[in-house]
Design a protein around this motif. Structure first.
Motif, PDB file in Angstrom:
ATOM      1  N   VAL A 122       5.975  -8.491  -0.726  1.00  0.00           N
ATOM      2  CA  VAL A 122       6.197  -6.870  -0.723  1.00  0.00           C
ATOM      3  C   VAL A 122       5.241  -6.274  -1.557  1.00  0.00           C
ATOM      4  N   THR A 123       4.497  -5.590  -0.805  1.00  0.00           N
ATOM      5  CA  THR A 123       3.035  -4.952  -1.705  1.00  0.00           C
ATOM      6  C   THR A 123       2.678  -3.838  -0.910  1.00  0.00           C
ATOM      7  N   ASP A 124       1.796  -2.904  -1.561  1.00  0.00           N
ATOM      8  CA  ASP A 124       0.898  -1.890  -0.950  1.00  0.00           C
ATOM      9  C   ASP A 124      -0.446  -2.015  -1.193  1.00  0.00           C
ATOM     10  N   CYS A 125      -0.805  -3.306  -1.507  1.00  0.00           N
ATOM     11  CA  CYS A 125      -2.071  -3.439  -1.967  1.00  0.00           C
ATOM     12  C   CYS A 125      -2.972  -4.108  -0.834  1.00  0.00           C
ATOM     13  N   THR A 126      -4.286  -4.088  -0.783  1.00  0.00           N
ATOM     14  CA  THR A 126      -5.099  -5.173   0.036  1.00  0.00           C
ATOM     15  C   THR A 126      -6.062  -6.010  -0.971  1.00  0.00           C
ATOM     16  N   HIS A 127      -6.678  -6.674  -0.310  1.00  0.00           N
ATOM     17  CA  HIS A 127      -7.552  -7.929  -1.162  1.00  0.00           C
ATOM     18  C   HIS A 127      -8.530  -7.058  -1.840  1.00  0.00           C
ATOM     19  N   LYS A 128      -8.902  -6.005  -1.604  1.00  0.00           N
ATOM     20  CA  LYS A 128      -9.882  -5.193  -2.740  1.00  0.00           C
ATOM     21  C   LYS A 128      -9.231  -5.011  -4.082  1.00  0.00           C
ATOM     22  N   GLU A 129      -8.000  -5.476  -4.344  1.00  0.00           N
ATOM     23  CA  GLU A 129      -7.325  -5.356  -5.583  1.00  0.00           C
ATOM     24  C   GLU A 129      -6.748  -6.772  -6.199  1.00  0.00           C
ATOM     25  N   PRO A 496      -1.518   0.647  11.121  1.00  0.00           N
ATOM     26  CA  PRO A 496      -2.152   1.877  10.885  1.00  0.00           C
ATOM     27  C   PRO A 496      -2.674   1.977   9.505  1.00  0.00           C
ATOM     28  N   VAL A 497      -3.575   2.712   9.477  1.00  0.00           N
ATOM     29  CA  VAL A 497      -4.073   3.110   8.141  1.00  0.00           C
ATOM     30  C   VAL A 497      -4.272   4.551   7.837  1.00  0.00           C
ATOM     31  N   THR A 498      -3.785   5.211   6.852  1.00  0.00           N
ATOM     32  CA  THR A 498      -3.572   6.679   6.569  1.00  0.00           C
ATOM     33  C   THR A 498      -4.700   7.019   5.525  1.00  0.00           C
ATOM     34  N   ARG A 499      -5.000   8.313   5.457  1.00  0.00           N
ATOM     35  CA  ARG A 499      -5.843   8.796   4.312  1.00  0.00           C
ATOM     36  C   ARG A 499      -5.431  10.178   4.105  1.00  0.00           C
ATOM     37  N   PHE A 500      -5.472  10.657   3.016  1.00  0.00           N
ATOM     38  CA  PHE A 500      -4.896  12.092   2.667  1.00  0.00           C
ATOM     39  C   PHE A 500      -5.979  12.586   1.780  1.00  0.00           C
ATOM     40  N   LEU A 501      -6.605  13.582   2.320  1.00  0.00           N
ATOM     41  CA  LEU A 501      -7.945  14.244   1.529  1.00  0.00           C
ATOM     42  C   LEU A 501      -7.610  15.733   1.181  1.00  0.00           C
ATOM     43  N   ALA A 502      -7.845  15.995  -0.094  1.00  0.00           N
ATOM     44  CA  ALA A 502      -7.873  17.476  -0.750  1.00  0.00           C
ATOM     45  C   ALA A 502      -9.260  18.059  -0.649  1.00  0.00           C
ATOM     46  N   ASN A 517       0.585  11.617  -4.626  1.00  0.00           N
ATOM     47  CA  ASN A 517       1.157  11.972  -3.323  1.00  0.00           C
ATOM     48  C   ASN A 517       1.747  10.629  -2.698  1.00  0.00           C
ATOM     49  N   LYS A 518       2.770  10.871  -1.747  1.00  0.00           N
ATOM     50  CA  LYS A 518       3.338   9.965  -1.019  1.00  0.00           C
ATOM     51  C   LYS A 518       3.430   9.833   0.188  1.00  0.00           C
ATOM     52  N   VAL A 532       8.471   4.248   1.681  1.00  0.00           N
ATOM     53  CA  VAL A 532       7.675   5.031   1.268  1.00  0.00           C
ATOM     54  C   VAL A 532       6.706   4.347   0.194  1.00  0.00           C
ATOM     55  N   GLN A 533       5.482   4.877   0.036  1.00  0.00           N
ATOM     56  CA  GLN A 533       4.296   4.298  -0.572  1.00  0.00           C
ATOM     57  C   GLN A 533       3.404   5.333  -1.042  1.00  0.00           C
ATOM     58  N   GLU A 534       2.708   5.024  -2.233  1.00  0.00           N
ATOM     59  CA  GLU A 534       1.646   5.818  -2.871  1.00  0.00           C
ATOM     60  C   GLU A 534       0.454   5.829  -2.160  1.00  0.00           C
ATOM     61  N   PHE A 535      -0.307   6.655  -2.301  1.00  0.00           N
ATOM     62  CA  PHE A 535      -1.871   6.784  -1.687  1.00  0.00           C
ATOM     63  C   PHE A 535      -2.728   6.448  -2.951  1.00  0.00           C
ATOM     64  N   LYS A 536      -3.504   5.333  -2.783  1.00  0.00           N
ATOM     65  CA  LYS A 536      -4.471   4.841  -3.695  1.00  0.00           C
ATOM     66  C   LYS A 536      -5.723   5.208  -3.225  1.00  0.00           C
ATOM     67  N   ASN A 537      -6.533   5.859  -4.107  1.00  0.00           N
ATOM     68  CA  ASN A 537      -7.815   6.467  -3.729  1.00  0.00           C
ATOM     69  C   ASN A 537      -7.714   7.040  -2.391  1.00  0.00           C
ATOM     70  N   SER A 538      -6.780   7.948  -2.138  1.00  0.00           N
ATOM     71  CA  SER A 538      -6.447   8.761  -0.674  1.00  0.00           C
ATOM     72  C   SER A 538      -6.137   7.921   0.144  1.00  0.00           C
ATOM     73  N   MET A 539      -6.056   6.746   0.083  1.00  0.00           N
ATOM     74  CA  MET A 539      -5.604   5.705   1.206  1.00  0.00           C
ATOM     75  C   MET A 539      -4.408   5.218   1.161  1.00  0.00           C
ATOM     76  N   ALA A 540      -3.651   4.666   2.378  1.00  0.00           N
ATOM     77  CA  ALA A 540      -2.477   4.143   2.280  1.00  0.00           C
ATOM     78  C   ALA A 540      -2.598   3.223   3.612  1.00  0.00           C
ATOM     79  N   VAL A 541      -2.474   1.940   3.328  1.00  0.00           N
ATOM     80  CA  VAL A 541      -2.451   1.001   4.542  1.00  0.00           C
ATOM     81  C   VAL A 541      -0.942   0.411   4.623  1.00  0.00           C
ATOM     82  N   ILE A 542      -0.573   0.592   5.893  1.00  0.00           N
ATOM     83  CA  ILE A 542       0.645   0.391   6.029  1.00  0.00           C
ATOM     84  C   ILE A 542       0.898  -1.137   6.194  1.00  0.00           C
TER      85      ILE A 542
END
Length: 569
Positions: A122-129, A496-502, A517-518, A532-542
């Motif tokens: 159960v994680t929202d991490c990728t192997h970059k972390e 899917p991959v999502t990105r949320f940019l300001a 942001n969520k 529900v998950q957080e964006f990390k560096n504007s990215m969220a991998v489902i």
């Protein structure tokens, strides 16, 4: 577990490592044990941490990774301790699952899997972390250093065979259902039961009688076998019985593990009757994990719970627990206050004045939109009438929060910081993308005809001071490598991959406001939120279905909701 200790004699020509020794370099191959850890790197004492679970090696996310966790890993591998920790895939990115996330060790655990964590996979991490450690090799080895030999690998199986055979059993477990006049007797070994102090088994004890419903009798034997082996298969049909038996026998670890199985049932009942009864059952049995899982689901689906007939029936304890949470997904704080007032009106003869005041104190008046604050001072609600001073104090603080700069009121608010921590508000703070089809021709995707890339704007903060200071946002959903690369992303490895940019001047508020942001995933037909998950560096991998906290009840038909969540620093 028997431990045989050898003194290291300098005249013996043995190959020695921190984990084990074998004569003449011969190392018999043994099956990898569940929960084992290893370090992947250039030297044996440092590298990326990997843990073995369910027949597969996987990595550990660096969220919550610290010295205490590193100490546990190093000692589990036989090293004296840890020197340092590493983050962000410093030792290279692993492959396979990210097994552990949000680790929280005391530092005294004998293995990493004994620490607190979200749940396997159960994680929202990728192997970059991926997390890593550097262990102390203990170079100053003295002649009296001790090494241990661990041959306990088959002990669990041997104890299971002992239970199955019943040889030498000296204690009777009598299981009965008084209403059905059904009884079951199983012979066990008192020495095993004495491992569990909650049972208060003494040398003189010869039997124990427990009252369990007849429907659970078929699962008693498997549960008692668990007391020997610490292994058991749990299904949806056996989960409640095993949980009840764990509560009766005081086996808290199994009770919490089985409680996680209940999580898979949460999205299946849109009436919320199952979820509410699960929570009350968790309160009765003291299962904090089950309580948290249910509360999290109800928090995410709070708007639907409020609009359901069950809202007026929930207990004070559940209401109190919900109102203290910041992961409630609601239109805004005024909507929550109105729902609380309706609940109190429906239960006026069951809720004391003190309880009403306690619940009102959980309302975050500071975050109610200022125009609704203004209207509230003229309301004639039950809470306003019964607790006028408390109500008006909340309104006053709300007006101050909207009129004064945060630097002016920060020092006065340190003892109530959660009051200005937003929940997950959706009214003017979110955007929904429903299009999850992967059928855009290249020219449509890149020339503005893609419904999976949308823009909207929000105020920089809920305070009225920022009402006219807007931030522009772009929400993006990518379903393929090509879509990622078209937008400068070259490391997308799951979808899917999502990105949320300001865009714009959000950086001018960096010293005062941060955006947590969520991303919310919602079934289109059922409308229930399951992730529900957080964006990390504007990215969220489902995450995939097997690694979500809740199973995805609509894997091919869900929508993405991007939520802006500004908060004062």
């Amino acid at each position: 577990m028997r431990r045989i200790v050898y003194l290291l004699l300098p005249l013996l020509f043995l190959h020695v490592s921190a984990q084990r020794w074998t004569p003449f370099g011969y190392r018999p191959k043994q099956p990898t044990q569940e929960g084992s850890v290893r370090l992947v790197g250039k030297v044996p004492s440092s590298g990326r941490v990997e843990v073995y679970h369910d027949g597969q090696w996987g990595t550990v996310c660096d969220d919550g990774w610290d010295v205490a966790e590193a100490q546990v890993v190093c000692r589990q591998m036989g090293f004296p301790g840890a020197i340092s920790v590493s983050f962000g895939g410093q030792y290279g990115e692993g492959s396979g699952p990210v097994w552990l996330d949000d680790m929280n060790c005391e530092g005294s655990e004998s293995s990493l899997s004994e620490c607190s964590f979200k749940g396997w996979g159960v994680t929202d991490c990728t192997h970059k972390e991926d997390a890593g450690v550097t262990c102390d090799t203990g170079k100053n080895i003295t002649s009296n250093r001790q090494f241990s030999v661990d041959n306990s690998l088959g002990l669990s199986d041997d104890l299971g065979l002992l239970f199955d055979s019943g040889d030498g059993c000296d204690f009777s477990i009598n299981v009965r259902d008084l209403s059905e006049e059904a009884e079951l007797t199983i012979c066990v070994h008192s020495m095993i039961l004495r491992i569990y102090p909650e049972l208060n088994i003494t040398k003189e004890s010869r039997n124990l009688t427990v009252d369990v419903g007849k429907t659970c009798h078929p699962h008693v034997s498997a549960f008692l076998r668990y007391l020997y082996t610490r292994q058991i298969d749990v299904s949806i049909t056996s989960a409640q019985c095993l949980h009840q038996l764990s509560f009766i026998f005081g086996v808290k670890k199994l009770m919490e593990d089985v409680g996680r199985v209940f999580t898979s049932l949460l999205p299946e009942d849109n009436t919320f009757q199952t979820q509410v009864s699960m929570y009350e059952y968790g309160v009765r049995t003291g299962d904090l994990v089950l309580q948290e899982n249910v509360l999290q689901y109800l928090s995410w689906n709070c708007e639907f719970l409020i609009s359901s007939p069950l809202w007026s029936t929930i207990s004070f304890n559940m209401m109190d627990a919900l109102l203290q949470r910041s992961d409630l997904v609601v239109e805004d704080e005024a909507f929550l206050l109105e729902a609380l007032e309706r609940w109190i009106r429906d239960k006026s003869d069951q809720i004391s004045s003190e309880q009403q005041a306690s619940l009102l104190n959980h309302i975050r008046f500071l975050l109610i939109p200022v125009d609704k604050l203004y209207e509230m001072q003229f309301s004639s609600s039950v809470l306003h009438q019964n607790h006028e001073k408390l109500y008006l104090t909340g309104l006053l603080r709300g007006f101050q929060f909207n009129a004064l700069p945060f630097s002016k009121i920060r020092n006065k608010m340190d003892n109530m910081s959660y009051d200005y921590l937003p929940r997950i508000y959706t009214d003017e703070w979110s955007l929904i993308i429903n299009d999850t089809t992967n059928n855009y021709p290249y020219y449509q995707y890149n020339y503005g005809q893609n419904n999976r890339i949308q823009t909207f704007s929000t105020p920089a903060h809920p305070s009225a001071l920022y009402k006219e200071k807007t931030v522009q946002w772009q929400a993006q959903v990518f379903l393929s490598v090509q879509e990622c690369s078209n937008h400068g992303l070259y490391s997308c490895d799951s979808f899917p991959v999502t990105r949320f940019l300001a865009y714009g001047n959000q950086n001018s508020y960096a010293d005062t406001i941060r955006f947590s942001n969520k991303l919310i995933l919602t079934c289109k037909n059922q409308k229930n939120i399951f992730h529900v998950q957080e964006f990390k560096n504007s990215m969220a991998v489902i995450p995939n279905n097997s690694s979500m906290g809740l199973p995805n009840p609509c894997p091919d038909d869900y929508s993405f909701r991007f939520v802006v969540r500004p908060e004062y620093i």
